[in-house]
Design an enzyme around this catalytic site. Sequence first.
Site, PDB file in Angstrom:
ATOM      1  N   GLY A  42     -34.408  85.406 -31.275  1.00 30.34           N
ATOM      2  CA  GLY A  42     -34.343  84.035 -31.778  1.00 30.34           C
ATOM      3  C   GLY A  42     -33.106  83.836 -32.638  1.00 30.34           C
TER       4      GLY A  42
ATOM      5  N   CYS B  57     -35.726  85.580 -46.596  1.00 28.20           N
ATOM      6  CA  CYS B  57     -34.411  85.080 -46.986  1.00 28.20           C
ATOM      7  C   CYS B  57     -34.414  84.627 -48.441  1.00 28.20           C
ATOM      8  CB  CYS B  57     -33.950  83.958 -46.059  1.00 28.20           C
ATOM      9  SG  CYS B  57     -35.078  82.549 -45.944  1.00 28.20           S
TER      10      CYS B  57
ATOM     11  N   SER C 283     -32.490  75.499 -38.777  1.00 25.70           N
ATOM     12  CA  SER C 283     -32.187  76.932 -38.793  1.00 25.70           C
ATOM     13  C   SER C 283     -33.447  77.775 -38.719  1.00 25.70           C
ATOM     14  CB  SER C 283     -31.420  77.294 -40.073  1.00 25.70           C
ATOM     15  OG  SER C 283     -32.269  77.244 -41.205  1.00 25.70           O
ATOM     16  N   ALA C 284     -34.602  77.124 -38.781  1.00 22.76           N
ATOM     17  CA  ALA C 284     -35.880  77.845 -38.769  1.00 22.76           C
ATOM     18  C   ALA C 284     -36.451  77.872 -37.358  1.00 22.76           C
ATOM     19  CB  ALA C 284     -36.869  77.180 -39.721  1.00 22.76           C
TER      20      ALA C 284
ATOM     21  N   GLY D 134     -40.296  81.986 -35.082  1.00 24.46           N
ATOM     22  CA  GLY D 134     -40.754  83.105 -35.894  1.00 24.46           C
ATOM     23  C   GLY D 134     -40.798  82.754 -37.366  1.00 24.46           C
TER      24      GLY D 134
ATOM     25  N   ASN E 200     -29.535  81.147 -44.731  1.00 21.52           N
ATOM     26  CA  ASN E 200     -30.772  81.936 -44.662  1.00 21.52           C
ATOM     27  C   ASN E 200     -30.699  83.011 -43.579  1.00 21.52           C
ATOM     28  OD1 ASN E 200     -30.826  79.299 -43.219  1.00 21.52           O
ATOM     29  ND2 ASN E 200     -32.688  80.101 -42.295  1.00 21.52           N
TER      30      ASN E 200
END
EC number: 1.2.1.10
Length: 314
Positions: A11, A127, A158-159, A162, A289
Site C-alpha cells: 500500500g 507515525c 495519505s491514509a 491499512g 506520516n
Amino acid sequence: MTTKVAIIGPGHVGTDLLVKLHRHPGLEPVAVAGTDPDSPGLAMARELGVATTDRGVAGLVELDAFADVAVVLDASTAAAHTEHVAVLAPHERRLVALTPAATTSMVVPSVNLDQLTDGPAVGLVSCSGQAAVPIVHAISGVVAVHYAEVVASIASSSAGQGTRANLDEFTEATRQAIQRIGGARRGKAVTVLNPADPPMAMRVTVLGLVDALDDTRCAAISSSVEAAVTDVAGRVPGYRLKQDVGFRPIERDEPLRTLIGEASREHWEVAVSLEVRGAGDHLGTYAGNLDIMTTAALDVTARLGARDVESEVA
C-alpha cells in the site's frame, strides 16, 4: 554487504518503503507480498525487478528470492501481523512491524535504537509515535512529565486501507510509547484524518503537564526539544518545529487532578507544535506520516543487518 529485505503490504507505506529501499546503499528489496493482483505497489515492484506474489505471506515464503531475505518489513495491518509472525517463525527471519502490533519491543530510532533487542520482532509504534515520542523524551529528560497528550493530523489521502483499519491500534500503541519510551507517567494519543484539499502536511501537537517551571528550566526544556528536533530532522528533513516551545501555568482544577493524581503543587503546560513533510517519493510532500515511518524502518533494518554481519565475523 547488502541486507536483503522483503515487504509485506504494497500500500502507501509499503510502496514508499520500496522506493527508499531501492536507492539505499546497504539494503536491497528482493520480494514484495500483497493480496491484490492489481495492486499498483506490486506493479511498481515488478517494474523494478523485484519478485512479487499476490498470495500474501504464504506466497512470500515460497518465492525463490525469500531464501536470501534477512529482514521482513510488515506494512500490512495489526490484525494480519499476528498471522505473519506465526508463518515466518519457522523461517527465523527478523520481522519489523510498521503496523501498531503487539511485538516483543517498541523502537523509536532517535530515542532507543541502541537498545534494540535480539528478539524476532520489532514494532515501530505509529507515525504519530515516531514524531511525538522524541519530544516527550526530550521534556522528560529535564523535568518529570506527569501527563503527555499527542494530537496528530495527517492528510486523509495519505491514509490507505491499512492505516484506516489500524486507527484504534495506533492510538493505543502511541499511548504506550509515550509512557514506555517517552517517559511520561500517563499518556493519551489522538489521530485525525484531515480531509483538506489540497492535502495539508502532517501536524503534531505535544502537550506535557509538568511541575512549576522557572526561566532556567524553561530554557533547558527548549534546548532539549530543539536538539531532539534536529536529531529527527537528520533522518526526516521535513520534520520541524512550527513555533517556539510554549509554556504556561495552569490551574489545579479537578480534571488536572484526575490526569496526574496530584493537587498540592503548581503545574505548567509545555506545548510543542510540529510539522512533518515527506520527500515525495510515493505521495506528495504532504505525506510526512509515510516518511517518518519508512525512515524509521530503514534505520532499524540497517542496524539489524549490521548486527548480522558482526555475528558472522565473530
